[in-house]
Enzyme design. Structure first.
Site, PDB file in Angstrom:
ATOM      1  NE  ARG A  35      -1.759  -0.854   3.598  1.00 29.00           N
ATOM      2  CZ  ARG A  35      -1.969  -0.185   4.465  1.00 29.00           C
ATOM      3  NH1 ARG A  35      -3.000   0.873   4.559  1.00 29.00           N
ATOM      4  NH2 ARG A  35      -1.189  -0.129   5.311  1.00 29.00           N
ATOM      5  CB  SER A  84       6.043  -6.893   7.575  1.00 28.05           C
ATOM      6  OG  SER A  84       5.567  -4.895   7.479  1.00 28.05           O
ATOM      7  CG  ASP A 114       4.820  -5.822   9.841  1.00 21.38           C
ATOM      8  OD1 ASP A 114       5.739  -6.663  10.603  1.00 21.38           O
ATOM      9  OD2 ASP A 114       3.938  -6.803   9.614  1.00 21.38           O
TER      10      ASP A 114
HETATM   11  C1  BGC Z   1       8.318 -11.414   9.822  1.00 17.93           C
HETATM   12  C2  BGC Z   1       8.111  -9.837  10.176  1.00 17.93           C
HETATM   13  C3  BGC Z   1       7.233  -9.494   9.733  1.00 17.93           C
HETATM   14  C4  BGC Z   1       5.683 -10.452  10.361  1.00 17.93           C
HETATM   15  C5  BGC Z   1       4.385  -9.633  10.145  1.00 17.93           C
HETATM   16  C6  BGC Z   1       7.535 -12.263   9.256  1.00 17.93           C
HETATM   17  O1  BGC Z   1       7.200 -13.339   8.613  1.00 17.93           O
HETATM   18  O2  BGC Z   1       9.425 -11.893   9.674  1.00 17.93           O
HETATM   19  O3  BGC Z   1       8.711  -9.138  10.358  1.00 17.93           O
HETATM   20  O4  BGC Z   1       6.474  -8.263  10.999  1.00 17.93           O
HETATM   21  O5  BGC Z   1       5.972 -10.858   9.400  1.00 17.93           O
HETATM   22  O6  BGC Z   1       4.222  -9.461   9.036  1.00 17.93           O
END
Ligand code: BGC
Length: 462
Positions: free
Chosen positions: A79, A147, A200
């Protein structure tokens, strides 16, 4: 048929036993999580949980002002957002966003293609500003929520440690994701400075704090899973350099990679892991997050189909297709309140071509969803308790209110999951201590949070 039912019931009974997560076991999980957190804070590589220093040492106050862009990349969609922050009274004056789904081939292609695709969507979104003089002579600034596990080198740079979830783009690993984005933006003529790089969970924590000053933990329970929290900077032995003035530092735990012998792991989890894009990694995430719950249930149903005739004459092609049963499907079945479990029948028929099921069989399927989802919610609660214990919250003598901001489709849309997580927190913390703990759905933390942190790190900030 009786024999078929008995064989299937045996599979379910074994599953129930293997997934059992009674309070005693969850307390072990919480203690192991706490111990791993300490080890990860002590030294780089000290634990399977990375305990990443986010360089976010101040959380939003509500006074943030101005126009900011945000980019949220972490799942099958990304997004772009434009947010107008307007100080304490008005807060978010305007928020515009555009969601774009990522073509699957870009999730395993090369980095420049992925970032090029993103930059072109961003360019189109910026062009939408029209003739409004939003930025006048100022350069646009962007908060980038990325993320995945990143070794953060500053508030606005970091190298990708590895991909998780459904991504696997080899040439991006070890690279600075901000530099990659910045290069792609330049190629697409987007004049914008990436002022912050966050996870995130950090965004969710920031957005939660923006609305409630007692928020201390941010959790994502969606496609993937992870948690971030506010740590005392002096309690991070691996932190080098001058301690921040606030005395605090947000830590991105990357708890998805937690693993411990006390976790209830089944043959289905083992097989799912072996066949995954990242075998041996993200074990906690594979037990709890939305990307995997439907897939675990599918594997159990396949076993039943191969050991009994309960589903009648089934063509196993669908049942053998990985990820064909998604977590929203198992949520729909789990919440089916029709007397004859019509929704379960429909889902089985549509997704797996299992037709003409008896009511008893449908009830069994609901039970399987319940076993898999309860384990997930209970383990997530244990993880949260581990963090609370690490920071001395909700323990005897602690009077402070502790709020946990949670975002992600699993938590938002799967009511049974959410209720189970909340009741497990009470069970583990005790009635009294849990009165000071609140769980809050914090929607769009990753978008708003990035804009808020970008505001705090704006080059125009005095
Ligand atoms: C990632 C994280 C992320 C989480 C939620 C995980 O697979 O390693 O960095 O915060 O997913 O999106």
């Amino acid at each position: 048929m009786v024999a078929a039912a008995a064989a299937a019931e045996r599979v379910v009974a074994e599953l129930r036993e293997a997934c059992a997560a009674p309070a005693a076991r969850l307390n072990e999980v919480a203690a192991a999580m706490e111990a791993e957190m300490r080890a990860g804070l002590r030294e780089e590589g000290g634990s399977k949980i990375k305990m990443i220093i986010s360089y976010v040492d101040n959380l939003p106050t509500g006074n943030e002002e101005g126009f900011f862009y945000a980019l949220d990349l972490g799942g099958t969609n990304f997004r772009v957002l434009r947010v107008q922050l307007a100080g304490k009274e008005t807060r978010v004056a305007k928020r515009e966003s555009k969601e774009v789904s990522i073509p699957p081939h870009l999730m395993s292609g090369n980095a420049s293609e992925l970032f090029g695709f993103i930059a072109s969507a961003l360019a189109a979104f910026v062009a939408d500003e029209g003739r409004n003089q939003l930025f006048q002579d100022k350069q646009r600034e962007l908060g980038f929520t990325f993320s995945f596990p990143v070794r953060q080198t500053s508030i606005a740079s970091g190298t990708l440690i590895k991909w998780t979830k459904a991504f696997s783009i080899d040439d991006a690993v070890g690279e600075d994701v901000v530099a990659e984005l910045q290069t792609a933006m330049e190629k697409h003529g987007v004049d914008m400075r990436v002022s912050t790089l966050i996870n995130d969970t950090v965004g969710t924590l920031a957005a939660g704090r923006y609305n409630d000053e007692d928020v201390v933990i941010g959790v994502i329970l969606g496609t993937g899973s992870n948690a971030a929290y506010v740590e005392e900077a002096s309690a991070i032995p691996k932190f080098e350099g001058e301690l921040p003035k606030s005395g605090n530092m947000v830590i991105n735990t990357e708890w998805g990679n937690f693993s411990s012998s006390c976790l209830p792991i089944t043959e289905y989890d083992q097989a799912l892991d072996d066949e995954s894009l990242n075998p041996g990694e993200q074990i906690f995430e594979k037990l709890i997050s939305g990307m995997y719950l439907g897939e675990i249930v599918r594997r159990v149903l396949l076993k039943i189909a191969s050991q009994s005739t309960l589903f009648g004459k089934v063509n196993h092609t669908k049942l053998k297709t990985r990820f064909i049963l998604r977590t929203p499907d198992i949520s729909a079945m789990h919440h089916d309140e029709t007397p004859d479990l019509k929704i379960v029948a429909e889902k089985l028929a549509e997704n797996l071509k299992i037709k003409d099921t008896s009511l008893e069989t449908r009830k069994m399927v609901v039970e399987i969803c319940d076993i898999v989802t309860s384990r997930s919610a209970r383990l997530a609660a244990a993880g949260i308790v581990g963090i609370l214990r690490k920071i001395g919250r909700a323990v005897p003598g602690d009077e402070r209110r502790s709020v946990i901001a949670i975002d992600g489709g699993l938590f938002e849309h799967y009511a049974e999951f959410r209720q189970c997580l909340e009741s497990t927190l009470v069970e583990l913390l005790g009635e009294e201590a849990s009165r000071s703990v609140a769980v809050k759905l914090t929607k769009d933390g990753s978008g708003l949070g990035a804009a808020l942190i970008a505001a705090a790190h704006s080059q125009y900030q005095h």
